[in-house]
Motif scaffolding. Structure first.
Motif, PDB file in Angstrom:
ATOM      1  N   GLU A   1     -51.508  25.128  -5.429  1.00  0.00           N
ATOM      2  CA  GLU A   1     -51.108  26.137  -5.914  1.00  0.00           C
ATOM      3  C   GLU A   1     -50.023  26.303  -6.307  1.00  0.00           C
ATOM      4  O   GLU A   1     -48.982  25.573  -5.780  1.00  0.00           O
ATOM      5  CB  GLU A   1     -51.681  27.407  -5.063  1.00  0.00           C
ATOM      6  CG  GLU A   1     -52.976  27.409  -4.796  1.00  0.00           C
ATOM      7  CD  GLU A   1     -53.553  28.778  -3.882  1.00  0.00           C
ATOM      8  OE1 GLU A   1     -52.254  29.250  -3.408  1.00  0.00           O
ATOM      9  OE2 GLU A   1     -54.557  29.089  -3.444  1.00  0.00           O
ATOM     10  N   LEU A   2     -49.598  27.440  -7.271  1.00  0.00           N
ATOM     11  CA  LEU A   2     -48.011  27.575  -7.436  1.00  0.00           C
ATOM     12  C   LEU A   2     -47.459  28.476  -6.155  1.00  0.00           C
ATOM     13  O   LEU A   2     -48.010  29.042  -5.729  1.00  0.00           O
ATOM     14  CB  LEU A   2     -48.195  28.815  -8.662  1.00  0.00           C
ATOM     15  CG  LEU A   2     -46.735  29.353  -9.095  1.00  0.00           C
ATOM     16  CD1 LEU A   2     -45.974  28.149  -9.569  1.00  0.00           C
ATOM     17  CD2 LEU A   2     -46.994  30.612  -9.927  1.00  0.00           C
ATOM     18  N   GLY A   3     -46.472  27.700  -6.024  1.00  0.00           N
ATOM     19  CA  GLY A   3     -45.738  27.876  -4.770  1.00  0.00           C
ATOM     20  C   GLY A   3     -45.423  29.356  -4.797  1.00  0.00           C
ATOM     21  O   GLY A   3     -44.621  29.640  -5.507  1.00  0.00           O
ATOM     22  N   GLU A   4     -45.591  30.126  -3.512  1.00  0.00           N
ATOM     23  CA  GLU A   4     -45.107  31.550  -3.300  1.00  0.00           C
ATOM     24  C   GLU A   4     -43.491  31.757  -3.393  1.00  0.00           C
ATOM     25  O   GLU A   4     -42.853  32.589  -3.614  1.00  0.00           O
ATOM     26  CB  GLU A   4     -45.865  31.991  -2.190  1.00  0.00           C
ATOM     27  CG  GLU A   4     -45.576  33.552  -2.216  1.00  0.00           C
ATOM     28  CD  GLU A   4     -46.452  34.130  -0.915  1.00  0.00           C
ATOM     29  OE1 GLU A   4     -45.904  35.250  -0.528  1.00  0.00           O
ATOM     30  OE2 GLU A   4     -47.394  33.395  -0.474  1.00  0.00           O
TER      31      GLU A   4
ATOM     32  N   MET B   1     -37.526  18.881  -7.111  1.00  0.00           N
ATOM     33  CA  MET B   1     -37.836  19.666  -8.128  1.00  0.00           C
ATOM     34  C   MET B   1     -39.232  19.901  -8.484  1.00  0.00           C
ATOM     35  O   MET B   1     -40.156  19.043  -9.118  1.00  0.00           O
ATOM     36  CB  MET B   1     -37.126  19.253  -9.504  1.00  0.00           C
ATOM     37  CG  MET B   1     -37.262  20.224 -10.490  1.00  0.00           C
ATOM     38  SD  MET B   1     -36.611  19.847 -12.533  1.00  0.00           S
ATOM     39  CE  MET B   1     -34.711  19.713 -11.794  1.00  0.00           C
ATOM     40  N   HIS B   2     -39.681  21.118  -7.931  1.00  0.00           N
ATOM     41  CA  HIS B   2     -41.132  21.494  -8.183  1.00  0.00           C
ATOM     42  C   HIS B   2     -41.365  23.006  -8.136  1.00  0.00           C
ATOM     43  O   HIS B   2     -40.747  23.666  -7.281  1.00  0.00           O
ATOM     44  CB  HIS B   2     -41.980  20.901  -7.092  1.00  0.00           C
ATOM     45  CG  HIS B   2     -41.791  21.252  -5.847  1.00  0.00           C
ATOM     46  ND1 HIS B   2     -42.700  22.024  -5.026  1.00  0.00           N
ATOM     47  CD2 HIS B   2     -40.873  20.951  -4.939  1.00  0.00           C
ATOM     48  CE1 HIS B   2     -42.575  22.147  -3.906  1.00  0.00           C
ATOM     49  NE2 HIS B   2     -41.236  21.518  -3.774  1.00  0.00           N
ATOM     50  N   ASN B   3     -42.384  23.393  -8.603  1.00  0.00           N
ATOM     51  CA  ASN B   3     -42.773  24.742  -8.402  1.00  0.00           C
ATOM     52  C   ASN B   3     -44.070  24.755  -7.793  1.00  0.00           C
ATOM     53  O   ASN B   3     -44.420  25.694  -7.016  1.00  0.00           O
ATOM     54  CB  ASN B   3     -42.898  25.807  -9.777  1.00  0.00           C
ATOM     55  CG  ASN B   3     -41.758  25.906 -10.588  1.00  0.00           C
ATOM     56  OD1 ASN B   3     -41.023  26.920 -10.046  1.00  0.00           O
ATOM     57  ND2 ASN B   3     -41.417  25.247 -11.550  1.00  0.00           N
ATOM     58  N   ASP B   4     -45.185  23.986  -8.174  1.00  0.00           N
ATOM     59  CA  ASP B   4     -46.482  23.913  -7.450  1.00  0.00           C
ATOM     60  C   ASP B   4     -46.185  23.120  -6.094  1.00  0.00           C
ATOM     61  O   ASP B   4     -45.365  22.761  -5.698  1.00  0.00           O
ATOM     62  CB  ASP B   4     -47.349  22.966  -8.451  1.00  0.00           C
ATOM     63  CG  ASP B   4     -47.959  23.739  -9.717  1.00  0.00           C
ATOM     64  OD1 ASP B   4     -47.750  24.785  -9.564  1.00  0.00           O
ATOM     65  OD2 ASP B   4     -48.577  23.199 -10.191  1.00  0.00           O
ATOM     66  N   ALA B   5     -47.094  23.440  -5.227  1.00  0.00           N
ATOM     67  CA  ALA B   5     -47.145  22.991  -3.756  1.00  0.00           C
ATOM     68  C   ALA B   5     -48.397  22.717  -3.154  1.00  0.00           C
ATOM     69  O   ALA B   5     -49.444  23.379  -3.704  1.00  0.00           O
ATOM     70  CB  ALA B   5     -46.181  23.840  -3.185  1.00  0.00           C
ATOM     71  N   VAL B   6     -48.708  21.941  -2.261  1.00  0.00           N
ATOM     72  CA  VAL B   6     -49.907  21.622  -1.604  1.00  0.00           C
ATOM     73  C   VAL B   6     -49.819  22.832  -0.532  1.00  0.00           C
ATOM     74  O   VAL B   6     -48.968  22.879   0.399  1.00  0.00           O
ATOM     75  CB  VAL B   6     -49.922  20.015  -0.672  1.00  0.00           C
ATOM     76  CG1 VAL B   6     -51.216  20.052   0.018  1.00  0.00           C
ATOM     77  CG2 VAL B   6     -49.781  19.147  -1.999  1.00  0.00           C
TER      78      VAL B   6
END
Length: 258
Positions: A112-115, A149-154
């Motif tokens: 999901e998009l990381g909170e 560098m990321h916005n989404d995450a497991v």
């Protein structure tokens, strides 16, 4: 395909979703291990091998798109299928950032998009108790640093996956399921490539964000003597698994899995 394949004992299929996110330092480290990388860059052609036949390992790199963007980039599902194939057939595989997220979703996890928002620059990674005994983390410090560098995450690991490393902002920084490994961070990225990534977008309309990115670039250059050796150790561990797994398979036994 690269010329001179016959000079190498081992070959890894590399799937590159984004033209700006290549193997970078993995290319140098693989050459030092005598391993050929056959890179399929989706910005050049969306065709990729229909199986892992003839390959000793698989690497799926990062990109600007997300795991949930399959409708726009239908070949993301092809990458998931190569990851599933690796998992089924005990072929060593490594997913990096987007590649890690694709592995998670391919095996039943959730992305999901990381909170907490954007995680970027040099980040600290903590090896878990389970990770300390895993082949990927051998010789890596209990707390090490890597570019990220990321916005989404497991947000949910696949069933039976083992958490190998965590972080202060995002807890699922590395995991393994069978012969497949995933890292949310970017062990391959050099400071020069990270600076290039930052320069791809204009953040001048948001001075606070621009200042954060500028500071992260300077910090990466300053701390690369800390970052590079640990990331090289981690990637070298994966490359050693590829070679040892191929050697076992050549002897007629089942390759290394879990």
């Amino acid at each position: 395909m690269s010329a001179g394949r016959e000079q190498h004992t081992h070959a890894i299929l590399v799937l590159q979703p984004d033209g700006n996110c290549g193997p970078d330092r993995i290319a140098t480290w693989s050459a030092e291990h005598g391993i050929e990388l056959n890179v399929y860059n989706m910005s050049e052609s969306t065709k990729m091998p229909a199986s892992l036949d003839g390959y000793d390992g698989l690497i799926v790199l990062g990109g600007d798109m997300g795991d949930r963007d399959t409708a726009e980039y239908p070949w993301l599902e092809d990458m998931r299928e190569r990851l599933r194939e690796a998992h089924r057939n005990d072929v060593p595989a490594l997913g990096v950032c987007l590649g890690a997220q694709l592995l998670a979703s391919a095996l039943g996890g959730e992305v999901e998009l990381g909170e907490p928002g954007l995680e970027t620059g040099v980040v600290g990674i903590r090896v878990t108790e389970e990770g300390a005994g895993d082949p990927l983390m051998q010789g890596v410090s209990d707390v090490f640093h890597s570019g990220s560098m990321h916005n989404d995450a497991v947000v949910r690991l696949p069933q039976d996956a083992v958490l190998l490393a965590s972080g202060d902002v995002y807890p699922n920084q590395a995991f393994r399921s069978g012969s497949t490994w995933a890292v949310q961070f970017h062990p391959e990225v050099s400071p020069a490539s990270y600076e290039m990534w930052v320069g791809l977008e204009d953040h001048s309309a948001n001075p606070e964000l621009q200042a954060r990115f500028d500071a992260s670039v300077a910090d990466f250059w300053r701390r690369d003597d800390l970052v590079a050796p640990e990331c090289e150790r981690l990637v070298s561990n994966f490359l050693n698994v590829v070679k040892s797994s191929a050697a076992v398979g050549a002897d007629g036994a089942s390759p290394q899995a879990s």
